[in-house]
Design a protein around this motif. Structure first.
Motif, PDB file in Angstrom:
ATOM      1  N   ARG A  93      -8.071  -4.469  -4.819  1.00  0.00           N
ATOM      2  CA  ARG A  93      -7.091  -3.695  -4.064  1.00  0.00           C
ATOM      3  C   ARG A  93      -6.165  -4.600  -3.236  1.00  0.00           C
ATOM      4  NH1 ARG A  93      -8.287   1.451  -2.742  1.00  0.00           N
ATOM      5  NH2 ARG A  93     -10.481   0.980  -2.323  1.00  0.00           N
ATOM      6  N   ARG A  94      -4.878  -4.324  -3.371  1.00  0.00           N
ATOM      7  CA  ARG A  94      -3.877  -4.967  -2.522  1.00  0.00           C
ATOM      8  C   ARG A  94      -2.739  -3.968  -2.311  1.00  0.00           C
ATOM      9  NH1 ARG A  94      -3.291  -7.633  -7.546  1.00  0.00           N
ATOM     10  NH2 ARG A  94      -1.291  -7.164  -8.577  1.00  0.00           N
ATOM     11  N   MET A  95      -2.176  -4.028  -1.138  1.00  0.00           N
ATOM     12  CA  MET A  95      -1.112  -3.100  -0.776  1.00  0.00           C
ATOM     13  C   MET A  95       0.242  -3.815  -0.850  1.00  0.00           C
ATOM     14  SD  MET A  95      -2.814  -0.361  -0.249  1.00  0.00           S
ATOM     15  CE  MET A  95      -4.401   0.294   0.307  1.00  0.00           C
ATOM     16  N   PRO A  96       1.277  -3.074  -1.295  1.00  0.00           N
ATOM     17  CA  PRO A  96       1.279  -1.668  -1.701  1.00  0.00           C
ATOM     18  C   PRO A  96       1.233  -1.479  -3.212  1.00  0.00           C
ATOM     19  CG  PRO A  96       3.519  -2.370  -1.358  1.00  0.00           C
ATOM     20  CD  PRO A  96       2.660  -3.594  -1.129  1.00  0.00           C
ATOM     21  N   ASP A  97       1.167  -2.545  -3.999  1.00  0.00           N
ATOM     22  CA  ASP A  97       1.362  -2.411  -5.440  1.00  0.00           C
ATOM     23  C   ASP A  97       0.099  -2.038  -6.213  1.00  0.00           C
ATOM     24  OD1 ASP A  97       0.528  -4.937  -4.588  1.00  0.00           O
ATOM     25  OD2 ASP A  97       1.058  -5.875  -6.490  1.00  0.00           O
ATOM     26  N   LEU A  98      -1.091  -2.205  -5.630  1.00  0.00           N
ATOM     27  CA  LEU A  98      -2.329  -1.856  -6.326  1.00  0.00           C
ATOM     28  C   LEU A  98      -3.296  -1.177  -5.339  1.00  0.00           C
ATOM     29  CD1 LEU A  98      -3.188  -2.339  -9.278  1.00  0.00           C
ATOM     30  CD2 LEU A  98      -4.539  -4.290  -8.486  1.00  0.00           C
TER      31      LEU A  98
END
Length: 324
Positions: A93-98
């Motif tokens: 998980r990483r914001m905002p693209d995933l």
């Protein structure tokens, strides 16, 4: 050495397999952004050394520029996630693209299934709650993609050959003596199965009880019937009819009534069944003592009094009932 068959969203799997796994986790919404799944598939193909076919369900379109419209993919995911031997969640998980918002829901639905492995890379954000839940329910947690896939393949082992409706029974249940004892008896042909719940309590997190809804076709006629099959520990299974499909057909009432008289419905254990057992067609009518009270009924009150008292109450406005 066996082979690996990859089944993408919307596609149908082969009619038989030795093992199956579902590769869950967030997908880039931009079809031009690279996905982590090709690397995962490469590791899975290299790691599978079982004797038969490993089916790998991938909830991405084969061509990510042309995904299926609407909720077709969601229905596909729910169908095959429910029967996969192991569900692997990789959550980079990483914001905002995933962000992986749908992944949160899917993981929450399956966390206590006894069929989940969770992978959380060290740089993943907002995954503390997932990790804590996994530890509380005995879900294996790994921090690299390679190690996560290794944990999945370790659970699968050599798998077990299944075809047709037997594919609907995950290895967690298939490997139990209780299920195999029920299956060997073959009171009817299995046409579908769905695990309703599996209990894997601490501290061992080993399977202690399970329940499945199964569709069976009696050997002497073609109608399918729904049954509930349950088992606790190493004891015998119990099965009971919970629906009768031919109630909803256009078959003449006389023919259906004749079938319903063949065998009275009852809950039966494998150990105590007569050799000529056949699936009961319907549940017997429950006595009033066995029936839960209606919502507006009071202890000691007959149904007529409850109905008269309920009738005096003003119904909800249409606007409120419509919004429920």
């Amino acid at each position: 050495m066996g082979k690996t068959v990859v089944v993408y969203a919307g596609e149908q799997p082969p009619g038989a397999w030795q093992a199956s796994m579902f590769v869950a986790g967030p997908m880039p919404r931009d079809p031009d952004a690279p996905s982590w799944r090709p690397e995962a598939l490469h590791l899975i193909v290299d790691g599978w050394t079982g004797p038969g076919t490993l089916v790998v369900f991938v909830p991405e379109a084969r061509d990510r520029h042309r995904p299926q419209a609407g909720y077709i993919s969601q229905d596909w995911e729910e169908r095959w996630m429910a029967v996969a031997d192991v569900i692997m969640f990789w959550v980079p998980r990483r914001m905002p693209d995933l962000p992986g918002l749908n992944t949160n829901i899917e993981y929450g639905r399956t966390e206590t299934s006894g069929r989940v492995v969770l992978g959380l890379p060290p740089d993943a954000v907002s995954v503390h709650y997932l990790r804590r839940g996994a530890e509380a329910h005995g879900v294996p947690v790994r921090d690299t993609l390679d190690a996560t896939i290794g944990a999945v393949l370790a659970i699968i082992g050599d798998g077990a050959q299944r075809d047709g409706a037997d594919r609907d029974v995950p290895l967690l249940i298939w490997r139990t003596d209780t299920f195999q004892a029920w299956r060997r008896r073959k009171p009817a042909e299995l046409t579908s199965a769905r695990v309703l719940w599996a209990w894997t309590p601490p501290p061992t997190f080993e399977l202690a009880a399970w329940a499945m809804k199964v569709e069976v076709t009696p050997l002497d006629y073609d109608d399918a019937h729904t049954m509930l099959v349950t088992a606790i520990g190493d004891g015998t299974t119990t099965h009971i009819a919970i629906a009768d499909h031919d109630r909803y057909t256009t078959e003449p009432q006389a023919a259906r009534s004749a079938k319903s008289r063949r065998t009275p419905a009852r809950a039966t254990s494998v150990a105590g069944d007569p050799a000529g057992w056949s699936p009961p067609l319907m549940m017997p009518p429950a006595s009033r003592a066995d029936t839960p009270m209606a919502l507006n009924e009071r202890p000691g009150e007959d149904a007529g009094a409850a109905g008269r008292r309920g009738a005096r109450r003003s119904p909800l406005p249409a606007s409120r009932t419509d919004s429920c």
